[in-house]
Design a protein around this motif. Structure first.
Motif, short mmCIF file in Angstrom:
data_model
loop_
_atom_site.label_atom_id
_atom_site.label_comp_id
_atom_site.label_asym_id
_atom_site.label_seq_id
_atom_site.Cartn_x
_atom_site.Cartn_y
_atom_site.Cartn_z
N ASP A 128 39.34 48.20 -4.95
CA ASP A 128 39.64 46.80 -5.29
C ASP A 128 40.57 46.19 -4.24
N ALA A 129 41.53 46.97 -3.77
CA ALA A 129 42.45 46.47 -2.73
C ALA A 129 41.69 46.18 -1.44
N GLN A 130 40.76 47.05 -1.09
CA GLN A 130 39.95 46.80 0.11
C GLN A 130 39.09 45.56 -0.06
N ASN A 131 38.54 45.36 -1.26
CA ASN A 131 37.73 44.16 -1.53
C ASN A 131 38.59 42.90 -1.49
N ALA A 132 39.83 42.98 -1.96
CA ALA A 132 40.72 41.82 -1.91
C ALA A 132 41.00 41.44 -0.47
N GLU A 133 41.20 42.41 0.40
CA GLU A 133 41.41 42.13 1.82
C GLU A 133 40.17 41.48 2.42
N ALA A 134 39.00 41.96 2.01
CA ALA A 134 37.75 41.39 2.53
C ALA A 134 37.59 39.95 2.06
N ARG A 135 38.00 39.66 0.81
CA ARG A 135 37.91 38.29 0.30
C ARG A 135 38.85 37.37 1.08
N GLN A 136 40.02 37.86 1.46
CA GLN A 136 40.95 37.06 2.23
C GLN A 136 40.39 36.76 3.61
N ASP A 137 39.59 37.66 4.13
CA ASP A 137 38.96 37.45 5.44
C ASP A 137 37.73 36.56 5.33
N GLY A 138 37.37 36.14 4.11
CA GLY A 138 36.24 35.25 3.93
C GLY A 138 34.92 35.95 3.69
N GLU A 139 34.93 37.26 3.54
CA GLU A 139 33.70 37.99 3.28
C GLU A 139 33.41 37.99 1.79
N ALA A 140 32.14 37.86 1.45
CA ALA A 140 31.75 37.89 0.04
C ALA A 140 31.73 39.34 -0.43
N THR A 141 32.42 39.61 -1.53
CA THR A 141 32.45 40.98 -2.07
C THR A 141 32.15 40.93 -3.55
N GLU A 142 31.74 42.05 -4.08
CA GLU A 142 31.47 42.16 -5.50
C GLU A 142 32.44 43.17 -6.08
N GLU A 143 32.08 43.65 -7.25
CA GLU A 143 32.88 44.66 -7.92
C GLU A 143 32.99 45.90 -7.03
N ALA A 144 34.13 46.59 -7.13
CA ALA A 144 34.35 47.78 -6.31
C ALA A 144 33.31 48.84 -6.66
N GLN A 145 32.65 49.36 -5.63
CA GLN A 145 31.63 50.38 -5.84
C GLN A 145 31.76 51.46 -4.77
N LEU A 146 31.44 52.68 -5.18
CA LEU A 146 31.44 53.84 -4.28
C LEU A 146 30.01 54.22 -3.96
N SER A 147 29.74 54.53 -2.70
CA SER A 147 28.44 55.11 -2.39
C SER A 147 28.42 56.53 -2.95
N PHE A 148 27.24 57.10 -3.11
CA PHE A 148 27.17 58.45 -3.70
C PHE A 148 27.87 59.46 -2.81
N THR A 149 27.76 59.31 -1.48
CA THR A 149 28.43 60.24 -0.56
C THR A 149 29.94 60.16 -0.72
N ASP A 150 30.47 58.92 -0.79
CA ASP A 150 31.92 58.75 -0.99
C ASP A 150 32.34 59.29 -2.35
N PHE A 151 31.49 59.07 -3.36
CA PHE A 151 31.77 59.59 -4.70
C PHE A 151 31.89 61.12 -4.67
N MET A 152 30.96 61.80 -3.99
CA MET A 152 31.01 63.25 -3.93
C MET A 152 32.25 63.73 -3.18
N GLU A 153 32.63 63.02 -2.12
CA GLU A 153 33.85 63.40 -1.38
C GLU A 153 35.07 63.29 -2.29
N VAL A 154 35.15 62.20 -3.03
CA VAL A 154 36.29 61.99 -3.94
C VAL A 154 36.29 63.06 -5.03
N VAL A 155 35.13 63.31 -5.61
CA VAL A 155 35.03 64.29 -6.69
C VAL A 155 35.43 65.68 -6.20
N LEU A 156 34.95 66.06 -5.02
CA LEU A 156 35.26 67.40 -4.51
C LEU A 156 36.72 67.56 -4.13
#
Length: 164
Positions: A128-156
């Protein structure tokens, strides 16, 4: 010296001839030393070989377990994925941790599902913090989401076998 000639067997014939000049007992004693030194070196090499094989087997076993859990979780995540983007939102993460198969798969790889639930806010607050920074830069963002690869890294990272 005994190390060079008796253990590593360098020019053993010359050494035996020199020792034989001293008497018949000394070459027999020298050959006993050669036998014991050779057995010692052989046992050390067998020990090293066994240790290497054991370490490789442990690494392979770990890789197979992680691969199995990855494929099992991918199937579960695909079934729970609302929008079909193969990314995991906070809501999908919550539903994943309610799935008994997913919990069993996480436990198989050494992850504490209850601890993972406790850290869900931490994981997604960072996104969410990364998305907030992206919104400040003018980039359109949605709800915070993890790719499956990032999810597996976090889980492991939450496995009990990880050292601090």
């Amino acid at each position: 010296s005994l190390l060079l000639h008796g253990t590593l067997l360098d020019n053993i014939g010359v050494v035996v001839e020199d020792i034989a000049a001293l008497g018949a007992f000394y070459p027999a004693l020298f050959f006993l030393f050669v036998l014991l030194a050779s057995l010692t070196v052989m046992n050390m090499l067998i020990g090293v070989l066994c240790e290497v094989v054991s370490a490789v087997a442990a690494v392979e076993r770990e890789e197979m377990t992680v691969s199995f859990v990855r494929s099992k979780l991918l199937a579960i995540v695909s079934a729970l994925d609302d929008n079909g983007n193969n990314e995991i939102s906070r809501a999908e993460f919550g539903r994943l941790l309610e799935n008994q198969e997913a919990i069993k798969a996480l436990q198989d790889v050494g992850v504490d599902p209850i601890g993972l639930v406790d850290f869900a806010d931490f994981i997604f607050d960072d996104l969410d913090a990364q998305n907030a920074e992206a919104r400040q830069d003018g980039e359109a963002t949605e709800e915070a989401q993890l790719s499956f690869t990032d999810f597996m890294e976090v889980v492991l990272q939450f496995r009990g076998t990880n050292n601090a």
